[in-house]
Design a protein around this motif. Structure first.
Motif, PDB file in Angstrom:
ATOM      1  N   UNK A 101       0.843  -1.194   0.000  1.00  0.00           N
ATOM      2  CA  UNK A 101       0.000   0.000   0.000  1.00  0.00           C
ATOM      3  C   UNK A 101       0.880   1.245   0.000  1.00  0.00           C
ATOM      4  N   UNK A 102       0.300   2.343  -0.477  1.00  0.00           N
ATOM      5  CA  UNK A 102       0.985   3.636  -0.370  1.00  0.00           C
ATOM      6  C   UNK A 102      -0.059   4.729  -0.237  1.00  0.00           C
ATOM      7  N   UNK A 103       0.367   5.861   0.318  1.00  0.00           N
ATOM      8  CA  UNK A 103      -0.534   6.971   0.566  1.00  0.00           C
ATOM      9  C   UNK A 103      -0.387   8.087  -0.442  1.00  0.00           C
ATOM     10  N   UNK A 104      -1.510   8.729  -0.724  1.00  0.00           N
ATOM     11  CA  UNK A 104      -1.569   9.926  -1.572  1.00  0.00           C
ATOM     12  C   UNK A 104      -2.207  11.023  -0.724  1.00  0.00           C
ATOM     13  N   UNK A 105      -1.627  12.223  -0.779  1.00  0.00           N
ATOM     14  CA  UNK A 105      -2.063  13.297   0.107  1.00  0.00           C
ATOM     15  C   UNK A 105      -2.306  14.588  -0.665  1.00  0.00           C
ATOM     16  N   UNK A 106      -3.465  15.196  -0.389  1.00  0.00           N
ATOM     17  CA  UNK A 106      -3.855  16.458  -1.028  1.00  0.00           C
ATOM     18  C   UNK A 106      -4.179  17.458   0.081  1.00  0.00           C
ATOM     19  N   UNK A 127      -3.722   3.644  -1.481  1.00  0.00           N
ATOM     20  CA  UNK A 127      -3.817   2.809  -2.675  1.00  0.00           C
ATOM     21  C   UNK A 127      -3.317   1.400  -2.349  1.00  0.00           C
ATOM     22  N   UNK A 128      -3.981   0.406  -2.915  1.00  0.00           N
ATOM     23  CA  UNK A 128      -3.516  -0.984  -2.848  1.00  0.00           C
ATOM     24  C   UNK A 128      -2.904  -1.305  -4.202  1.00  0.00           C
ATOM     25  N   UNK A 129      -1.671  -1.752  -4.190  1.00  0.00           N
ATOM     26  CA  UNK A 129      -0.974  -2.036  -5.438  1.00  0.00           C
ATOM     27  C   UNK A 129      -1.767  -3.027  -6.297  1.00  0.00           C
ATOM     28  N   UNK A 130      -1.986  -2.661  -7.557  1.00  0.00           N
ATOM     29  CA  UNK A 130      -2.666  -3.543  -8.493  1.00  0.00           C
ATOM     30  C   UNK A 130      -4.177  -3.550  -8.397  1.00  0.00           C
TER      31      UNK A 130
END
Length: 146
Positions: A101-106, A127-130
């Protein structure tokens, strides 16, 4: 980055984290720490019989990963920042054991609430990869002291 400069970024994406592996060992450690040993998280054999077909991370484990995900991003130059809470948190898709997983920040808002105290609201998604659907969507609030 100065607070005033960061305030000019309202409405912009302020970063994406590195990937983090959510393996069974991490899930088991979280279960031990929180004393939440529900089978869907810690019993791979029993979890095979669920709609997920395997163990999944605790929602709160997923949410707790926001802190290390955010740590590598640009931050305002302040004396101290504290976690102020969330406006909302939604667990949209389970994180299966072995996924990354990775995070996106706005940046949604950065306002001076009183002299020397700023409140920052960030939209965070994991996000979950794939996978198309994110694991988590949240509005996360920080209080910064200058």
């Amino acid at each position: 980055m100065k607070l005033e400069d960061m305030a000019a970024k309202v409405g912009e994406v302020i970063g994406t984290s590195d990937w983090y592996l959510i393996d069974q060992a991490r899930i088991d450690k979280f279960a031990d720490t929180t004393e939440d040993h529900q089978f869907i998280h810690v019993d791979p054999e029993a979890a095979k019989a669920t709609p997920f077909g395997q163990t999944i991370a605790h929602g709160f484990l997923t949410a707790s990963m926001l802190a290390p995900m955010m740590s590598g991003l640009d931050k305002p130059e302040v004396q101290m920042s504290v976690n102020y809470g969330f406006n909302k948190v939604r667990f949209l898709s389970p994180v299966k054991s072995g996924k990354r997983i990775r995070g996106h920040f706005k940046l949604l808002e950065l306002v001076e609430k009183r002299p020397g105290q700023w409140q920052q609201t960030v939209e965070a998604s994991i996000e979950i990869e794939g996978e198309d659907k994110p694991a988590l969507l949240a509005e996360w609030i920080f209080m910064h002291f200058v």
